[in-house]
Design a protein around this motif. Structure first.
Motif, PDB file in Angstrom:
ATOM      1  N   LYS A  10      -4.508  -2.449 -73.882  1.00 28.20           N
ATOM      2  CA  LYS A  10      -4.163  -2.605 -72.541  1.00 28.20           C
ATOM      3  C   LYS A  10      -5.333  -1.961 -71.661  1.00 28.20           C
ATOM      4  O   LYS A  10      -4.517  -1.128 -70.821  1.00 28.20           O
ATOM      5  N   ILE A  11      -6.548  -1.953 -71.813  1.00 31.80           N
ATOM      6  CA  ILE A  11      -7.369  -0.946 -71.191  1.00 31.80           C
ATOM      7  C   ILE A  11      -7.704  -1.410 -69.543  1.00 31.80           C
ATOM      8  O   ILE A  11      -7.812  -0.688 -68.838  1.00 31.80           O
ATOM      9  N   GLY A  12      -7.567  -2.967 -69.306  1.00 25.84           N
ATOM     10  CA  GLY A  12      -7.460  -3.299 -67.852  1.00 25.84           C
ATOM     11  C   GLY A  12      -6.438  -2.634 -67.126  1.00 25.84           C
ATOM     12  O   GLY A  12      -6.622  -1.964 -66.192  1.00 25.84           O
ATOM     13  N   SER A  13      -5.203  -2.600 -67.777  1.00 25.01           N
ATOM     14  CA  SER A  13      -3.958  -1.885 -66.846  1.00 25.01           C
ATOM     15  C   SER A  13      -4.087  -0.320 -66.764  1.00 25.01           C
ATOM     16  O   SER A  13      -4.013   0.044 -65.719  1.00 25.01           O
ATOM     17  N   PHE A  14      -4.895   0.264 -67.916  1.00 29.55           N
ATOM     18  CA  PHE A  14      -5.064   1.516 -67.755  1.00 29.55           C
ATOM     19  C   PHE A  14      -6.044   1.999 -66.979  1.00 29.55           C
ATOM     20  O   PHE A  14      -5.683   2.994 -66.002  1.00 29.55           O
ATOM     21  N   ILE A  15      -7.218   1.302 -66.893  1.00 28.38           N
ATOM     22  CA  ILE A  15      -8.388   1.425 -65.891  1.00 28.38           C
ATOM     23  C   ILE A  15      -7.582   1.413 -64.489  1.00 28.38           C
ATOM     24  O   ILE A  15      -7.873   2.329 -63.639  1.00 28.38           O
ATOM     25  N   ALA A  16      -6.956   0.426 -64.313  1.00 30.76           N
ATOM     26  CA  ALA A  16      -6.457   0.216 -62.864  1.00 30.76           C
ATOM     27  C   ALA A  16      -5.409   1.245 -62.432  1.00 30.76           C
ATOM     28  O   ALA A  16      -5.201   1.608 -61.109  1.00 30.76           O
ATOM     29  N   GLN A  17      -4.876   1.622 -63.395  1.00 30.76           N
ATOM     30  CA  GLN A  17      -3.809   2.927 -63.213  1.00 30.76           C
ATOM     31  C   GLN A  17      -4.509   4.206 -62.785  1.00 30.76           C
ATOM     32  O   GLN A  17      -3.869   5.128 -61.900  1.00 30.76           O
ATOM     33  N   HIS A  18      -5.724   4.475 -63.364  1.00 35.05           N
ATOM     34  CA  HIS A  18      -6.377   5.749 -63.439  1.00 35.05           C
ATOM     35  C   HIS A  18      -7.503   5.861 -62.643  1.00 35.05           C
ATOM     36  O   HIS A  18      -8.308   6.829 -62.366  1.00 35.05           O
ATOM     37  N   ILE A  19      -8.082   4.560 -62.058  1.00 34.83           N
ATOM     38  CA  ILE A  19      -9.206   4.483 -61.357  1.00 34.83           C
ATOM     39  C   ILE A  19      -8.978   5.091 -60.009  1.00 34.83           C
ATOM     40  O   ILE A  19      -9.963   5.355 -59.064  1.00 34.83           O
ATOM     41  N   GLY A  20      -7.774   5.336 -59.293  1.00 39.16           N
ATOM     42  CA  GLY A  20      -7.496   5.757 -58.021  1.00 39.16           C
ATOM     43  C   GLY A  20      -7.612   4.454 -57.184  1.00 39.16           C
ATOM     44  O   GLY A  20      -7.386   3.373 -57.405  1.00 39.16           O
ATOM     45  N   TYR A  21      -7.722   4.863 -55.980  1.00 33.41           N
ATOM     46  CA  TYR A  21      -7.520   3.660 -55.088  1.00 33.41           C
ATOM     47  C   TYR A  21      -8.648   2.839 -54.968  1.00 33.41           C
ATOM     48  O   TYR A  21      -9.895   3.422 -54.888  1.00 33.41           O
ATOM     49  N   ILE A  22      -8.680   1.741 -55.084  1.00 27.67           N
ATOM     50  CA  ILE A  22      -9.678   0.676 -54.767  1.00 27.67           C
ATOM     51  C   ILE A  22      -9.366  -0.518 -54.288  1.00 27.67           C
ATOM     52  O   ILE A  22      -8.223  -1.058 -54.563  1.00 27.67           O
ATOM     53  N   ASN A  23      -9.990  -0.895 -53.177  1.00 20.97           N
ATOM     54  CA  ASN A  23      -9.536  -2.076 -52.377  1.00 20.97           C
ATOM     55  C   ASN A  23      -9.989  -3.192 -53.172  1.00 20.97           C
ATOM     56  O   ASN A  23     -10.873  -3.485 -53.964  1.00 20.97           O
ATOM     57  N   ILE A  24      -8.890  -4.179 -53.441  1.00 20.42           N
ATOM     58  CA  ILE A  24      -8.812  -5.391 -54.512  1.00 20.42           C
ATOM     59  C   ILE A  24     -10.004  -6.516 -53.773  1.00 20.42           C
ATOM     60  O   ILE A  24     -10.350  -7.177 -54.679  1.00 20.42           O
ATOM     61  N   SER A  25     -10.086  -6.290 -52.619  1.00 27.56           N
ATOM     62  CA  SER A  25     -11.220  -7.276 -52.208  1.00 27.56           C
ATOM     63  C   SER A  25     -12.702  -6.987 -52.559  1.00 27.56           C
ATOM     64  O   SER A  25     -13.354  -7.973 -52.757  1.00 27.56           O
ATOM     65  N   TYR A  26     -12.847  -5.877 -53.126  1.00 28.29           N
ATOM     66  CA  TYR A  26     -14.068  -5.545 -53.791  1.00 28.29           C
ATOM     67  C   TYR A  26     -14.198  -5.636 -55.155  1.00 28.29           C
ATOM     68  O   TYR A  26     -15.288  -5.506 -55.729  1.00 28.29           O
ATOM     69  N   LEU A  27     -13.136  -5.983 -55.857  1.00 27.46           N
ATOM     70  CA  LEU A  27     -13.125  -6.292 -57.338  1.00 27.46           C
ATOM     71  C   LEU A  27     -14.027  -7.442 -57.619  1.00 27.46           C
ATOM     72  O   LEU A  27     -14.620  -7.385 -58.728  1.00 27.46           O
ATOM     73  N   PRO A  28     -14.118  -8.595 -57.025  1.00 27.40           N
ATOM     74  CA  PRO A  28     -15.156  -9.593 -57.478  1.00 27.40           C
ATOM     75  C   PRO A  28     -16.654  -9.322 -57.493  1.00 27.40           C
ATOM     76  O   PRO A  28     -17.129  -9.207 -58.604  1.00 27.40           O
ATOM     77  N   VAL A  29     -17.022  -8.534 -56.454  1.00 26.45           N
ATOM     78  CA  VAL A  29     -18.355  -8.066 -56.634  1.00 26.45           C
ATOM     79  C   VAL A  29     -18.484  -7.161 -57.694  1.00 26.45           C
ATOM     80  O   VAL A  29     -19.591  -6.922 -58.350  1.00 26.45           O
ATOM     81  N   ILE A  30     -17.771  -6.151 -57.646  1.00 20.79           N
ATOM     82  CA  ILE A  30     -18.007  -4.892 -58.743  1.00 20.79           C
ATOM     83  C   ILE A  30     -17.688  -5.655 -60.245  1.00 20.79           C
ATOM     84  O   ILE A  30     -18.692  -5.183 -60.920  1.00 20.79           O
ATOM     85  N   LEU A  31     -16.851  -6.607 -60.383  1.00 17.32           N
ATOM     86  CA  LEU A  31     -17.002  -7.213 -61.638  1.00 17.32           C
ATOM     87  C   LEU A  31     -18.198  -8.057 -61.864  1.00 17.32           C
ATOM     88  O   LEU A  31     -18.802  -8.227 -63.275  1.00 17.32           O
ATOM     89  N   PHE A  32     -18.756  -8.759 -60.818  1.00 23.93           N
ATOM     90  CA  PHE A  32     -19.778  -9.399 -60.916  1.00 23.93           C
ATOM     91  C   PHE A  32     -21.285  -8.467 -61.367  1.00 23.93           C
ATOM     92  O   PHE A  32     -21.964  -8.922 -62.318  1.00 23.93           O
ATOM     93  N   LEU A  33     -21.348  -7.387 -60.767  1.00 23.84           N
ATOM     94  CA  LEU A  33     -22.550  -6.591 -61.076  1.00 23.84           C
ATOM     95  C   LEU A  33     -22.035  -6.028 -62.628  1.00 23.84           C
ATOM     96  O   LEU A  33     -23.332  -5.679 -63.198  1.00 23.84           O
TER      97      LEU A  33
END
Length: 233
Positions: free
Chosen positions: A65-88
């Motif tokens: 369940k690495i996706g949930s783990f990263i989301a919980q420990h990555i700190g605050y991240i604006n979900i609006s920037y998630l598409p461009v982050i995953l794109f790169l």
């Protein structure tokens, strides 16, 4: 279900193309065994890579369940920037592992749980609860395709250069000259989509972001063309 879709489409393609070439008398039935062995030897490394990455992706998604783990420990991240982050990230991973399908099988099990966790959505989840899933999936797939066009040792590059009879590095340079502008245009489009969806909804935001990305891509290619003509003169 990427593995199932690839398998079914491959079987359908093999049947149709084999029948076509037999009817056209380009191959003979007695040669099918030799042709099959040559095809397996040509594609076995790519198939092995896909199988390993899909297996690893399932472990990441269901067991670790690495996706949930990263989301919980990555700190605050604006979900609006998630598409461009995953794109790169998807483009970088594909460039390194040389497989678009492998990259999608690896990043989708990470990106979707991250999106669900960052959205604070409660299961069972409806698509209407996480509209950001559309640009997120599009970003992962687009990044994988772009990375596949940049990787010098990707199977697409090697097979295209071999079948067309051109020098491998010439093809890599030609692909890069077209792909690099698409990276900037794609990043702009997915950034706009992520920022606009919460305000305008899915249809309007995707239309605007697609239009901006396309216009930006044509503008970059136009400027590069003018620079090349000026340099040549």
């Amino acid at each position: 279900n990427i593995p199932s879709a690839l398998f079914e489409s491959s079987v359908f393609t093999i049947i149709i193309t084999t029948a076509y070439f037999i009817i056209r008398k380009r191959i003979q039935i007695k040669d099918l065994g030799m042709i099959t062995r040559e095809g397996i030897n040509l594609m076995k490394s790519s198939l092995l890579l896909l199988i390993l990455i899909w297996t690893f992706g399932k472990i990441l998604q269901n067991d670790l369940k690495i996706g949930s783990f990263i989301a919980q420990h990555i700190g605050y991240i604006n979900i609006s920037y998630l598409p461009v982050i995953l794109f790169l990230i998807s483009g970088l991973v594909t460039t390194l592992i040389c497989s678009a399908w492998g990259s999608m099988g690896l990043i989708i099990p990470i990106g979707i749980p991250m999106l669900v966790s960052l959205s604070n959505a409660q299961t069972p989840i409806m698509l209407a609860d996480i509209p950001m899933i559309y640009p997120v999936l599009g970003a992962i797939i687009s990044g994988a395709i772009i990375g596949n066009q940049l990787s010098p040792v990707a199977d697409v590059m090697l097979m295209s250069a071999t079948s067309s009879g051109c020098y491998h590095m010439d093809l890599v340079k030609a692909q890069a000259s077209l792909t690099v502008p698409s990276i900037f245009s794609g990043a702009l489009a997915f950034l706009c989509a992520g920022l606009l969806i919460p305000k305008l909804g899915i249809a309007a935001s995707l239309t605007i972001s697609l239009t901006l990305g396309t216009l930006n891509n044509f503008a970059i290619l136009y400027i590069l063309d003018l620079l090349q003509k000026r340099r040549a003169s």
